[in-house]
Every structure is written in C-alpha cells, then in structure tokens.
Design a protein around this motif. Structure first.
Motif, PDB file in Angstrom:
ATOM      1  N   ILE A   2       0.858  -1.184   0.000  1.00 55.64           N
ATOM      2  CA  ILE A   2       0.000   0.000   0.000  1.00 55.64           C
ATOM      3  C   ILE A   2       0.894   1.233   0.000  1.00 55.64           C
ATOM      4  O   ILE A   2       1.792   1.360   0.822  1.00 55.64           O
ATOM      5  CB  ILE A   2      -0.942   0.000   1.214  1.00 55.64           C
ATOM      6  CG1 ILE A   2      -1.912  -1.175   1.100  1.00 55.64           C
ATOM      7  CG2 ILE A   2      -1.672   1.331   1.328  1.00 55.64           C
ATOM      8  CD1 ILE A   2      -2.797  -1.354   2.309  1.00 55.64           C
ATOM      9  N   GLU A   3       0.634   2.153  -0.916  1.00 57.06           N
ATOM     10  CA  GLU A   3       1.438   3.378  -1.035  1.00 57.06           C
ATOM     11  C   GLU A   3       0.965   4.430  -0.034  1.00 57.06           C
ATOM     12  O   GLU A   3       1.753   5.041   0.649  1.00 57.06           O
ATOM     13  CB  GLU A   3       1.328   3.911  -2.465  1.00 57.06           C
ATOM     14  CG  GLU A   3       2.492   4.745  -2.958  1.00 57.06           C
ATOM     15  CD  GLU A   3       2.687   6.078  -2.269  1.00 57.06           C
ATOM     16  OE1 GLU A   3       1.718   6.785  -1.954  1.00 57.06           O
ATOM     17  OE2 GLU A   3       3.850   6.436  -2.057  1.00 57.06           O
ATOM     18  N   HIS A   4      -0.355   4.649   0.009  1.00 54.06           N
ATOM     19  CA  HIS A   4      -0.908   5.571   0.996  1.00 54.06           C
ATOM     20  C   HIS A   4      -2.418   5.353   1.106  1.00 54.06           C
ATOM     21  O   HIS A   4      -3.009   4.679   0.273  1.00 54.06           O
ATOM     22  CB  HIS A   4      -0.590   7.037   0.668  1.00 54.06           C
ATOM     23  CG  HIS A   4      -1.313   7.588  -0.509  1.00 54.06           C
ATOM     24  ND1 HIS A   4      -0.831   7.482  -1.799  1.00 54.06           N
ATOM     25  CD2 HIS A   4      -2.488   8.263  -0.601  1.00 54.06           C
ATOM     26  CE1 HIS A   4      -1.673   8.071  -2.633  1.00 54.06           C
ATOM     27  NE2 HIS A   4      -2.683   8.556  -1.936  1.00 54.06           N
ATOM     28  N   ILE A   5      -2.993   5.943   2.147  1.00 52.91           N
ATOM     29  CA  ILE A   5      -4.435   5.929   2.371  1.00 52.91           C
ATOM     30  C   ILE A   5      -4.882   7.378   2.431  1.00 52.91           C
ATOM     31  O   ILE A   5      -4.216   8.219   3.053  1.00 52.91           O
ATOM     32  CB  ILE A   5      -4.782   5.199   3.686  1.00 52.91           C
ATOM     33  CG1 ILE A   5      -4.390   3.719   3.566  1.00 52.91           C
ATOM     34  CG2 ILE A   5      -6.260   5.360   4.030  1.00 52.91           C
ATOM     35  CD1 ILE A   5      -4.489   2.953   4.857  1.00 52.91           C
ATOM     36  N   GLY A   6      -5.999   7.691   1.792  1.00 58.08           N
ATOM     37  CA  GLY A   6      -6.515   9.058   1.761  1.00 58.08           C
ATOM     38  C   GLY A   6      -7.769   9.213   2.601  1.00 58.08           C
ATOM     39  O   GLY A   6      -8.599   8.304   2.654  1.00 58.08           O
ATOM     40  N   ILE A   7      -7.880  10.361   3.253  1.00 55.68           N
ATOM     41  CA  ILE A   7      -9.060  10.686   4.056  1.00 55.68           C
ATOM     42  C   ILE A   7      -9.535  12.089   3.663  1.00 55.68           C
ATOM     43  O   ILE A   7      -8.765  13.049   3.715  1.00 55.68           O
ATOM     44  CB  ILE A   7      -8.742  10.684   5.570  1.00 55.68           C
ATOM     45  CG1 ILE A   7      -8.312   9.302   6.042  1.00 55.68           C
ATOM     46  CG2 ILE A   7      -9.960  11.162   6.370  1.00 55.68           C
ATOM     47  CD1 ILE A   7      -7.924   9.270   7.520  1.00 55.68           C
ATOM     48  N   TRP A   8     -10.813  12.199   3.289  1.00 56.86           N
ATOM     49  CA  TRP A   8     -11.412  13.513   3.088  1.00 56.86           C
ATOM     50  C   TRP A   8     -11.644  14.137   4.447  1.00 56.86           C
ATOM     51  O   TRP A   8     -12.072  13.459   5.380  1.00 56.86           O
ATOM     52  CB  TRP A   8     -12.744  13.409   2.338  1.00 56.86           C
ATOM     53  CG  TRP A   8     -12.596  13.030   0.908  1.00 56.86           C
ATOM     54  CD1 TRP A   8     -13.010  11.861   0.336  1.00 56.86           C
ATOM     55  CD2 TRP A   8     -12.020  13.803  -0.139  1.00 56.86           C
ATOM     56  NE1 TRP A   8     -12.707  11.860  -1.001  1.00 56.86           N
ATOM     57  CE2 TRP A   8     -12.096  13.048  -1.326  1.00 56.86           C
ATOM     58  CE3 TRP A   8     -11.422  15.065  -0.204  1.00 56.86           C
ATOM     59  CZ2 TRP A   8     -11.611  13.511  -2.545  1.00 56.86           C
ATOM     60  CZ3 TRP A   8     -10.939  15.519  -1.428  1.00 56.86           C
ATOM     61  CH2 TRP A   8     -11.042  14.754  -2.577  1.00 56.86           C
ATOM     62  N   THR A   9     -11.385  15.419   4.571  1.00 56.79           N
ATOM     63  CA  THR A   9     -11.489  16.088   5.864  1.00 56.79           C
ATOM     64  C   THR A   9     -12.144  17.457   5.720  1.00 56.79           C
ATOM     65  O   THR A   9     -12.078  18.084   4.662  1.00 56.79           O
ATOM     66  CB  THR A   9     -10.086  16.216   6.508  1.00 56.79           C
ATOM     67  OG1 THR A   9     -10.203  16.890   7.748  1.00 56.79           O
ATOM     68  CG2 THR A   9      -9.116  16.957   5.615  1.00 56.79           C
TER      69      THR A   9
END
Length: 125
Positions: A2-9
């Motif tokens: 996994i390269e990264h995880i994104g979260i809308w904020t």
C-alpha cells in the motif's frame, strides 16, 4: 504494498496537527489546486506508510454510522504500556476514547480513539 491511504477532511490543518503530534507523522508542504478547489497534505510515518489528508470545497457530507468500506486506521504503538499511555494522553487532551485498552479476541492489546473528525484509530501494542 500500500502506497498511501486518503481521508477527506473538513479541517485540514487540525487533522494534520493531530496525526503529526500523536503519531510522529511528518508532513509535506500543502498542495493546492485552485482550479479544482483541492488541498492536501501527505503525512509520512515510520516504515514508509503515508496518509493523505484531503479537502475539496464540494465534499461536505459525512456518515457517522457504521457502513461497509473503510472502518479504521491502526497504529502499532509498540507495547501495552505505550497503548495505555497514549490512550490517556489523548483522553486528557479531549479526544474521545471509543474503546478502552483491552486484549481483543484475536489477541491484540489495543484501544480505539476518535480523531478530530471522528475517524476510528486503533492503538495496537
């Protein structure tokens, strides 16, 4: 891998401070795309894991109930004592503890706290 995880904020700056302060994250410079109304930070953690915190003016809905899909982030804290220590620090600093420190059925020692926007974070020993 996994390269990264994104979260809308909703509050990009508050979320950046939270993940950098409590989990020793390192932030890049803010990326801004004015045309799309998009801003983001990448927060890097030990072991090359990254979290992308993102904000866009047209994304403003949140679900506060359990739904299928993303459920939580888990941070390996290192020991039972550190889980207890960080849990108490977060509680003292006003963050909600959603699950007290305990040994789970699958053998983890963990607690669950909520970040500034109520995303579940597991602290694992």
């Amino acid at each position: 891998m996994i390269e990264h995880i994104g979260i809308w904020t909703e509050n990009l700056e508050e979320m950046k401070k939270f993940y950098c302060r409590y989990f020793n994250g390192k932030s890049n410079e803010k990326y801004i795309n004015k045309l799309k109304g998009f801003e983001s930070y990448f927060i890097s953690f030990e072991g090359n894991a990254r979290l992308e915190l993102m904000k866009r003016h047209d994304i403003d809905q949140r679900s506060y109930k359990e739904i299928l899909g993303f459920a939580h982030l888990a941070f390996k804290i290192g020991s039972k004592e550190k889980v207890d220590e960080i849990t108490e620090l977060l509680r003292k600093d006003g963050y909600k503890v959603a699950g007290e420190p305990r040994v789970t059925g699958d053998g983890y020692y963990e607690s669950v706290i909520l970040d500034p926007e109520n995303n579940k974070i597991e602290l694992v020993g």
